[in-house]
Design a protein around this motif. Structure first.
Motif, PDB file in Angstrom:
ATOM      1  N   PRO A 110       0.814  -1.230   0.000  1.00 25.77           N
ATOM      2  CA  PRO A 110       0.000   0.000   0.000  1.00 25.77           C
ATOM      3  C   PRO A 110       0.846   1.280   0.000  1.00 25.77           C
ATOM      4  O   PRO A 110       1.915   1.328   0.602  1.00 25.77           O
ATOM      5  CB  PRO A 110      -0.802  -0.124   1.290  1.00 25.77           C
ATOM      6  N   LEU A 111       0.305   2.302  -0.699  1.00 20.31           N
ATOM      7  CA  LEU A 111       0.943   3.611  -0.779  1.00 20.31           C
ATOM      8  C   LEU A 111      -0.092   4.691  -0.492  1.00 20.31           C
ATOM      9  O   LEU A 111      -1.282   4.496  -0.741  1.00 20.31           O
ATOM     10  CB  LEU A 111       1.534   3.848  -2.168  1.00 20.31           C
ATOM     11  N   SER A 112       0.381   5.825  -0.020  1.00 18.93           N
ATOM     12  CA  SER A 112      -0.536   6.932   0.257  1.00 18.93           C
ATOM     13  C   SER A 112       0.140   8.256  -0.067  1.00 18.93           C
ATOM     14  O   SER A 112       1.364   8.324  -0.236  1.00 18.93           O
ATOM     15  CB  SER A 112      -0.970   6.921   1.721  1.00 18.93           C
ATOM     16  N   ILE A 113      -0.660   9.312  -0.161  1.00 17.47           N
ATOM     17  CA  ILE A 113      -0.124  10.659  -0.340  1.00 17.47           C
ATOM     18  C   ILE A 113       0.424  11.122   0.994  1.00 17.47           C
ATOM     19  O   ILE A 113      -0.290  11.129   2.004  1.00 17.47           O
ATOM     20  CB  ILE A 113      -1.220  11.627  -0.819  1.00 17.47           C
ATOM     21  N   SER A 114       1.691  11.489   1.018  1.00 18.71           N
ATOM     22  CA  SER A 114       2.301  11.896   2.285  1.00 18.71           C
ATOM     23  C   SER A 114       2.617  13.383   2.347  1.00 18.71           C
ATOM     24  O   SER A 114       2.781  13.936   3.428  1.00 18.71           O
ATOM     25  CB  SER A 114       3.587  11.097   2.533  1.00 18.71           C
ATOM     26  N   GLN A 115       2.711  14.022   1.180  1.00 18.40           N
ATOM     27  CA  GLN A 115       3.006  15.457   1.170  1.00 18.40           C
ATOM     28  C   GLN A 115       2.067  16.183   0.213  1.00 18.40           C
ATOM     29  O   GLN A 115       1.465  15.591  -0.671  1.00 18.40           O
ATOM     30  CB  GLN A 115       4.459  15.734   0.751  1.00 18.40           C
ATOM     31  N   ASP A 116       1.991  17.496   0.422  1.00 17.19           N
ATOM     32  CA  ASP A 116       1.156  18.347  -0.419  1.00 17.19           C
ATOM     33  C   ASP A 116       1.976  19.575  -0.786  1.00 17.19           C
ATOM     34  O   ASP A 116       2.780  20.059   0.016  1.00 17.19           O
ATOM     35  CB  ASP A 116      -0.111  18.743   0.348  1.00 17.19           C
ATOM     36  N   ALA A 117       1.801  20.059  -2.000  1.00 18.26           N
ATOM     37  CA  ALA A 117       2.493  21.273  -2.421  1.00 18.26           C
ATOM     38  C   ALA A 117       1.644  21.972  -3.473  1.00 18.26           C
ATOM     39  O   ALA A 117       0.883  21.334  -4.205  1.00 18.26           O
ATOM     40  CB  ALA A 117       3.881  20.963  -2.979  1.00 18.26           C
ATOM     41  N   VAL A 118       1.775  23.269  -3.547  1.00 18.35           N
ATOM     42  CA  VAL A 118       1.009  24.076  -4.488  1.00 18.35           C
ATOM     43  C   VAL A 118       1.904  24.467  -5.654  1.00 18.35           C
ATOM     44  O   VAL A 118       3.068  24.853  -5.462  1.00 18.35           O
ATOM     45  CB  VAL A 118       0.468  25.348  -3.796  1.00 18.35           C
ATOM     46  N   LEU A 119       1.377  24.343  -6.862  1.00 16.22           N
ATOM     47  CA  LEU A 119       2.047  24.891  -8.031  1.00 16.22           C
ATOM     48  C   LEU A 119       1.720  26.378  -8.048  1.00 16.22           C
ATOM     49  O   LEU A 119       0.651  26.794  -8.483  1.00 16.22           O
ATOM     50  CB  LEU A 119       1.552  24.200  -9.298  1.00 16.22           C
ATOM     51  N   GLU A 120       2.640  27.178  -7.526  1.00 21.27           N
ATOM     52  CA  GLU A 120       2.364  28.595  -7.315  1.00 21.27           C
ATOM     53  C   GLU A 120       2.234  29.370  -8.622  1.00 21.27           C
ATOM     54  O   GLU A 120       1.371  30.244  -8.749  1.00 21.27           O
ATOM     55  CB  GLU A 120       3.474  29.230  -6.473  1.00 21.27           C
ATOM     56  N   SER A 121       3.091  29.050  -9.595  1.00 19.30           N
ATOM     57  CA  SER A 121       3.050  29.821 -10.834  1.00 19.30           C
ATOM     58  C   SER A 121       3.615  29.032 -11.995  1.00 19.30           C
ATOM     59  O   SER A 121       4.483  28.166 -11.818  1.00 19.30           O
ATOM     60  CB  SER A 121       3.833  31.138 -10.674  1.00 19.30           C
ATOM     61  N   VAL A 122       3.105  29.346 -13.175  1.00 15.84           N
ATOM     62  CA  VAL A 122       3.659  28.881 -14.440  1.00 15.84           C
ATOM     63  C   VAL A 122       3.753  30.106 -15.330  1.00 15.84           C
ATOM     64  O   VAL A 122       2.778  30.844 -15.481  1.00 15.84           O
ATOM     65  CB  VAL A 122       2.772  27.804 -15.095  1.00 15.84           C
ATOM     66  N   ARG A 123       4.901  30.344 -15.915  1.00 17.90           N
ATOM     67  CA  ARG A 123       5.066  31.528 -16.745  1.00 17.90           C
ATOM     68  C   ARG A 123       6.008  31.240 -17.896  1.00 17.90           C
ATOM     69  O   ARG A 123       6.847  30.334 -17.829  1.00 17.90           O
ATOM     70  CB  ARG A 123       5.582  32.711 -15.922  1.00 17.90           C
ATOM     71  N   GLY A 124       5.849  32.019 -18.951  1.00 15.25           N
ATOM     72  CA  GLY A 124       6.749  31.945 -20.090  1.00 15.25           C
ATOM     73  C   GLY A 124       7.676  33.137 -20.098  1.00 15.25           C
ATOM     74  O   GLY A 124       7.241  34.268 -19.852  1.00 15.25           O
ATOM     75  N   VAL A 125       8.949  32.900 -20.356  1.00 15.59           N
ATOM     76  CA  VAL A 125       9.920  33.993 -20.420  1.00 15.59           C
ATOM     77  C   VAL A 125      10.790  33.811 -21.662  1.00 15.59           C
ATOM     78  O   VAL A 125      11.065  32.680 -22.085  1.00 15.59           O
ATOM     79  CB  VAL A 125      10.825  34.052 -19.162  1.00 15.59           C
TER      80      VAL A 125
END
Length: 380
Positions: A110-125
């Motif tokens: 068995p496996l589970s979600i252990s961490q959470d993180a937000v994709l704060e931004s995506v940008r083109g440069v």
């Protein structure tokens, strides 16, 4: 003889004696926190020159420790989709079960979600690649305020417009083959603006290990050269960020390090990369693959060539579009239209110049490259 390790048809060969070739089951099983019909892909390694060997007729399911059992049905060869919509929940453990049609059994978890993180931004440069190409870099920044997320993986889905070089109001159609007769008639379908979607095929992983905070700053997910056709008209990219385990991180690192090609599970070395899927009750068949349960965060952006480059010099069309001219009675014109290789470009013939101008089909009919259906997410 050449052997290939592959999933979903992307290949890179290495030389190996045919007698040394070993068929290995390949399982790609990613379950995410997104509420959707989850997908699992199962195939076999195969010899170069043969077709992709999908694993058909398997019994696939995922169970959790709260008593749920999610059954996956084969919707197309080697692709198994959950019968119901679900997403992996924090604090819940999930296990994978695969039973192939020849009686072999494989398990993971068995496996589970252990961490959470937000994709704060995506940008083109605007950027320059390592080999000196000018272009647009797509950068992603992810952050976990709790400081627990360490290992990140990224993929993307890009969609862009394909606008035909000409949009005629009329078609040339065959009305008789004996004798050969063409007729100029009003066009009956839209084929001037289409949308093409492409999935990433790179292994893009990052880590916040040994950093002061759990942050991935401006990680380059995609680089588009200035000359890339994708930038000719409007372009959109959906970037997905996965927070994964150290086991998954190591697995993808091995694939990346041992492969010179841009696809997951394809490798050029004759060695064996170990995943976390175990074989049970088999006839000796080995398994290559990974079962993942990952939190996912996504963002979509839109951009255009003019957003980055002031020069009025957009990328060339996806193919060359020469023109040819023939009278309506020309046998050559008849064969070009009948075969479907060319289409009427649309210039009006005149009494003094009764020549009909044609170009290769892909220059006039954008459905050669995509669909005219506007995606639900599209913004003009």
């Amino acid at each position: 003889m050449v052997a290939v390790f592959c999933v979903d048809g992307c290949t890179e060969p290495f030389d190996a004696p045919e007698e040394d070739f070993e068929e290995i089951l390949v399982i790609d099983a990613l379950i995410t926190s997104e509420e959707k019909r989850q997908e699992i892909h199962i195939s076999n390694t195969f010899l170069f020159g043969s077709t992709l060997q999908t694993e058909n007729g398997a019994v696939v399911s995922i169970s959790d420790d709260t008593g749920n059992n999610f059954v996956f049905s084969e919707t197309e060869p080697g692709t198994y989709v959950s019968d119901v919509i679900f997403g992996a929940q924090p604090g819940v453990s999930y296990s994978l079960s695969v039973n192939t049609s020849n009686g072999n059994s494989f398990r993971a978890g068995p496996l589970s979600i252990s961490q959470d993180a937000v994709l704060e931004s995506v940008r083109g440069v605007r950027s320059t690649s390592e080999n000196g190409q000018e272009g647009v870099a797509i950068l992603a920044t992810g952050f976990d305020a709790e400081g627990e997320a360490v290992f990140y993986r990224y993929d993307y889905e890009e969609t862009f417009q394909v606008v035909s070089v000409a949009n005629p109001s009329f078609d040339l159609v065959v009305v008789s083959e004996t004798p050969p007769i063409l007729e100029r008639v009003p066009k009956t379908r839209e084929e001037s603006v289409c949308y093409r979607t492409q999935l990433s095929n790179e292994i893009s992983i990052a880590t916040s290990e040994n950093l002061s905070e759990s942050r991935v700053q401006d990680f380059q997910v995609r680089f588009l050269p200035k000359t890339a056709f994708e930038l000719r008209s409007r372009y959109s990219i959906l970037v997905n960020q996965y927070v994964q385990s150290q086991t998954a991180q190591t697995f993808y690192e091995d694939l990346r390090d041992f492969s010179n090609i841009r696809t997951v599970f394809a490798q050029t070395q004759p060695g064996f990369i170990k995943g976390n899927i175990l074989a049970e009750n088999t006839n000796g068949t080995r398994v290559l693959g990974l079962f993942e349960v990952a939190q996912v965060s996504s963002q979509r952006i839109f951009l255009e060539y003019d957003d980055f480059f002031s020069e009025n010099d957009p990328p060339e069309f996806i193919r060359d579009c020469p023109t040819e001219q023939y009278p309506l009675s020309s046998p050559i014109l008849f064969e070009l239209i009948k075969s479907g290789t060319h289409k009427y470009r649309g210039e009006e013939p005149t009494p003094s110049a009764i020549l009909y101008i044609v170009s290769p089909r892909g220059c006039i009919d954008c459905t050669v490259y995509g669909t005219t259906e506007i995606p639900d997410f599209w913004e003009d």
